[in-house]
Motif scaffolding. Structure first.
Motif, PDB file in Angstrom:
ATOM      1  N   ILE A 265     -31.811  27.618 -11.454  1.00  0.00           N
ATOM      2  CA  ILE A 265     -33.002  27.853 -12.585  1.00  0.00           C
ATOM      3  C   ILE A 265     -34.648  26.980 -12.779  1.00  0.00           C
ATOM      4  CG2 ILE A 265     -33.348  26.816 -15.317  1.00  0.00           C
ATOM      5  CD1 ILE A 265     -29.903  26.291 -15.396  1.00  0.00           C
ATOM      6  N   GLU A 326     -31.287  37.126 -13.242  1.00  0.00           N
ATOM      7  CA  GLU A 326     -31.547  36.649 -14.623  1.00  0.00           C
ATOM      8  C   GLU A 326     -30.383  37.102 -14.880  1.00  0.00           C
ATOM      9  OE1 GLU A 326     -34.679  38.939 -15.741  1.00  0.00           O
ATOM     10  OE2 GLU A 326     -36.187  38.430 -14.023  1.00  0.00           O
ATOM     11  N   ILE A 327     -29.363  36.277 -14.775  1.00  0.00           N
ATOM     12  CA  ILE A 327     -27.804  36.134 -15.774  1.00  0.00           C
ATOM     13  C   ILE A 327     -28.302  35.741 -17.396  1.00  0.00           C
ATOM     14  CG2 ILE A 327     -27.734  33.608 -15.322  1.00  0.00           C
ATOM     15  CD1 ILE A 327     -24.613  34.272 -14.933  1.00  0.00           C
ATOM     16  N   ASP A 328     -29.054  35.307 -17.710  1.00  0.00           N
ATOM     17  CA  ASP A 328     -29.378  35.097 -18.963  1.00  0.00           C
ATOM     18  C   ASP A 328     -30.119  35.858 -19.609  1.00  0.00           C
ATOM     19  OD1 ASP A 328     -31.499  35.209 -16.948  1.00  0.00           O
ATOM     20  OD2 ASP A 328     -32.932  33.777 -18.734  1.00  0.00           O
ATOM     21  N   LYS A 329     -30.268  37.173 -18.902  1.00  0.00           N
ATOM     22  CA  LYS A 329     -30.586  38.490 -19.883  1.00  0.00           C
ATOM     23  C   LYS A 329     -29.270  39.430 -19.652  1.00  0.00           C
ATOM     24  CE  LYS A 329     -35.640  38.755 -18.575  1.00  0.00           C
ATOM     25  NZ  LYS A 329     -36.313  39.705 -17.656  1.00  0.00           N
ATOM     26  N   THR A 332     -26.246  36.317 -23.291  1.00  0.00           N
ATOM     27  CA  THR A 332     -27.840  35.147 -23.925  1.00  0.00           C
ATOM     28  C   THR A 332     -26.498  34.930 -24.642  1.00  0.00           C
ATOM     29  OG1 THR A 332     -28.000  37.005 -25.859  1.00  0.00           O
ATOM     30  CG2 THR A 332     -29.150  36.925 -23.822  1.00  0.00           C
ATOM     31  N   SER A 365     -26.836  32.962  -8.705  1.00  0.00           N
ATOM     32  CA  SER A 365     -27.033  33.356 -10.626  1.00  0.00           C
ATOM     33  C   SER A 365     -27.970  32.733 -10.699  1.00  0.00           C
ATOM     34  CB  SER A 365     -26.398  33.457 -11.546  1.00  0.00           C
ATOM     35  OG  SER A 365     -25.032  34.113 -11.274  1.00  0.00           O
ATOM     36  N   THR A 366     -29.171  33.037 -11.228  1.00  0.00           N
ATOM     37  CA  THR A 366     -30.321  33.035 -11.593  1.00  0.00           C
ATOM     38  C   THR A 366     -30.954  33.591 -12.400  1.00  0.00           C
ATOM     39  OG1 THR A 366     -31.825  34.975 -10.831  1.00  0.00           O
ATOM     40  CG2 THR A 366     -31.456  33.090  -9.102  1.00  0.00           C
ATOM     41  N   ALA A 367     -31.574  32.600 -13.297  1.00  0.00           N
ATOM     42  CA  ALA A 367     -32.045  32.034 -14.743  1.00  0.00           C
ATOM     43  C   ALA A 367     -33.391  31.439 -15.181  1.00  0.00           C
ATOM     44  CB  ALA A 367     -30.889  31.668 -16.038  1.00  0.00           C
ATOM     45  N   ASN A 368     -34.188  32.265 -15.708  1.00  0.00           N
ATOM     46  CA  ASN A 368     -35.356  31.543 -16.350  1.00  0.00           C
ATOM     47  C   ASN A 368     -35.503  30.817 -17.253  1.00  0.00           C
ATOM     48  OD1 ASN A 368     -36.220  33.459 -14.172  1.00  0.00           O
ATOM     49  ND2 ASN A 368     -36.516  35.154 -15.219  1.00  0.00           N
ATOM     50  N   LEU A 373     -28.394  30.704 -21.812  1.00  0.00           N
ATOM     51  CA  LEU A 373     -28.145  30.788 -21.368  1.00  0.00           C
ATOM     52  C   LEU A 373     -26.568  29.853 -22.597  1.00  0.00           C
ATOM     53  CD1 LEU A 373     -28.771  29.432 -17.593  1.00  0.00           C
ATOM     54  CD2 LEU A 373     -27.447  31.505 -18.083  1.00  0.00           C
TER      55      LEU A 373
END
Length: 496
Positions: A265, A326-329, A332, A365-368, A373
């Motif tokens: 993250i 960008e697993i956060d996208k 959601t 996994s990557t997230a911004n 999340l």
């Protein structure tokens, strides 16, 4: 082997219809014949649509291009004759009303007589009316022991001796391939290099790439990045280094479970994607990138089917690394999606797989944005660890400048004032530092001279880093990281 023991149990219990899903038709037939000959006294009748029944002189060619007639042979045989009917690709005909009705009729006979129908197909397609009659049996791809036997046989036939470490790497590279593919690739390796050595790994991995190319959901990523190309991130590097050999036979014999995954993250440009590529290169594992956008289909049930396909491919190729950018996208943290609950079902299936998977698939996994999340993903147990990648500190920025200047100016990088550049690049991410060097090079090239420290300094002064544009999100991330709820990728503490 679990398959043979389950098959023997089903046959002794007089299961009427067994459905075996596999792409290795010849191998599964060989194993069935071998075990039936050894453990069970049954005649085997093999049928396919083109040639009809084969391997039995009394019925040679019977029921060519006639699947309904193929079932009639089951009734014609003596009721006391133990028999096994191998029907290849018969799943293609199960939706036909006459075939479905015939199977239901003869199922009563099969329960009373020592006869069993085995359907062999590459895809699992069973109509609802037959689901109670048919028992599905999975046929696994070659396991480690079988691959070792095949490699040993080949090496002995060619009189080639290799080191134990290379043998283990070859075995690992072959996992996820059918026995026929392994033999074909090894023949290609011998034809190309006249021997089996370290170059063989690349050809085996390219064969896996062929499998992945057949799906539009996953992308096989060729990587050259190294862990040493990552500036800073000492805690993360140390964590990764301790797990570098965790997929080895020695680790398994030691009792270590294979690593499950990693969640990274941080704001854009802090090296999350680069880290995923570097891990794959350093661990010598294939890197599969999931295109989340293609995961969601427009037809009801299609998204769930694509997710299952993705999981199946990843587990087939394993050991491997599955990269979800960008697993956060993708998932959601909101209930108002207007997609009839598809996203929630996908999330539930994905999380369940993360927790229960047994195959060596390492998920990165990557997230911004942590706000997007779902808590189910962040909760411990989904990933081995969650790391926060902060903006690089002064000494880390010096290291990043050094890495990129060595890349762009390998012969003159020492002439640059790296300390000054690092001081001017506060709040810059690693990607922005790299871009500032490129901007300085453009200016110098335009003026037809060599790039200098001042060119890069000018670029830094004109550059507006993303952290300044999204200062609230950055501050929130840093506060969350400093609260102890997430592990820091860099060794230095965060002071807000």
């Amino acid at each position: 082997m679990k398959f043979t023991s389950e098959l023997a149990l089903f046959l002794k219990a007089r299961y009427p219809i067994i459905y075996i899903t596999t792409v290795e038709e010849d191998r599964v037939e060989y194993i069935i014949r071998k075990n039936v000959k050894t453990n069970l006294n049954r005649s085997i009748y093999s049928w396919d649509f083109v040639d009809g029944y084969t391997n039995n002189p009394n019925n040679e060619g019977f029921a060519k291009r006639n699947p309904l007639q193929a079932l009639e042979l089951v009734e014609r045989l003596n009721s006391e004759t133990p028999a096994l009917f191998l029907l290849k690709d018969f799943n293609r005909f199960l939706t036909d009303l006459s075939i479905s009705r015939k199977l239901r009729n003869i199922s009563r006979i099969l329960k009373l007589q020592p006869k069993t129908i085995i359907i062999i197909g590459s895809e699992l397609t069973i109509p609802k009316e037959l689901q109670e009659l048919i028992t599905v049996l999975q046929f696994q791809l070659p396991l480690e022991e079988e691959i070792n036997q095949e490699l040993t046989r080949l090496l002995q036939s060619l009189n080639i001796q290799i080191e134990a470490e290379l043998f283990e790497n070859l075995t690992r590279a072959c996992q996820g391939l059918s026995l026929e593919r392994i033999r074909r690739v090894l023949s290609k390796i011998i034809a190309t290099y006249k021997t089996i050595d370290g170059n063989s790994i690349g050809i085996l991995l390219s064969e896996k790439k062929q499998i992945i190319s057949q799906t539009e959901i996953l992308e096989y990523c060729s990587v050259n990045e190294k862990i040493t190309n990552l500036g800073g991130l000492t805690n993360l590097k140390d964590w990764l280094n301790k797990r570098k050999t965790a997929f080895s036979i020695q680790a398994s014999n030691y009792g270590l479970p294979t690593p499950r995954g990693l969640l990274l993250i941080g704001i854009q440009g802090t090296g999350k994607s680069l880290t995923a590529k570097a891990i794959a290169n350093d661990w010598q594992l294939p890197l599969l990138k999931l295109d989340v956008g293609k995961l969601f289909g427009g037809i009801v049930g299609e998204s769930e089917s694509r997710l299952r396909q993705m999981i199946n491919v990843a587990e087939t190729i394993s050991p491997c690394i599955l990269w979800i950018d960008e697993i956060d996208k993708a998932f959601t943290n909101t209930d108002s999606k207007g997609d009839s609950g598809t996203s929630n079902r996908i999330l539930a299936t994905f999380i369940s797989w993360l927790s229960e998977k047994t195959k060596p698939v390492f998920v990165i996994s990557t997230a911004n944005n942590i706000d997007l999340l779902p808590l189910e993903i962040i909760r411990k147990g989904r990933f081995d660890e969650i790391f926060f990648l902060d903006l690089p500190k002064l000494d880390e920025r010096e290291e990043i400048f050094k890495i990129h200047l060595q890349e762009f100016r390998p012969n003159s990088w020492k002439s640059f004032d790296i300390t000054k550049l690092a001081q001017l690049s506060e709040s810059f991410s690693g990607a922005e530092i790299r871009q500032s060097i490129i901007e300085g090079m453009y200016q110098a090239f335009y003026e037809k001279r060599e790039v200098t420290t001042e060119d890069i300094c000018l670029a830094l002064k004109e550059f507006i880093p993303l952290a300044n544009l999204e200062s609230k999100q950055m501050t929130k991330l840093q506060n969350w990281a400093s609260s102890g709820q997430i592990r820091l990728a860099s060794s230095k503490p965060i002071y807000i």
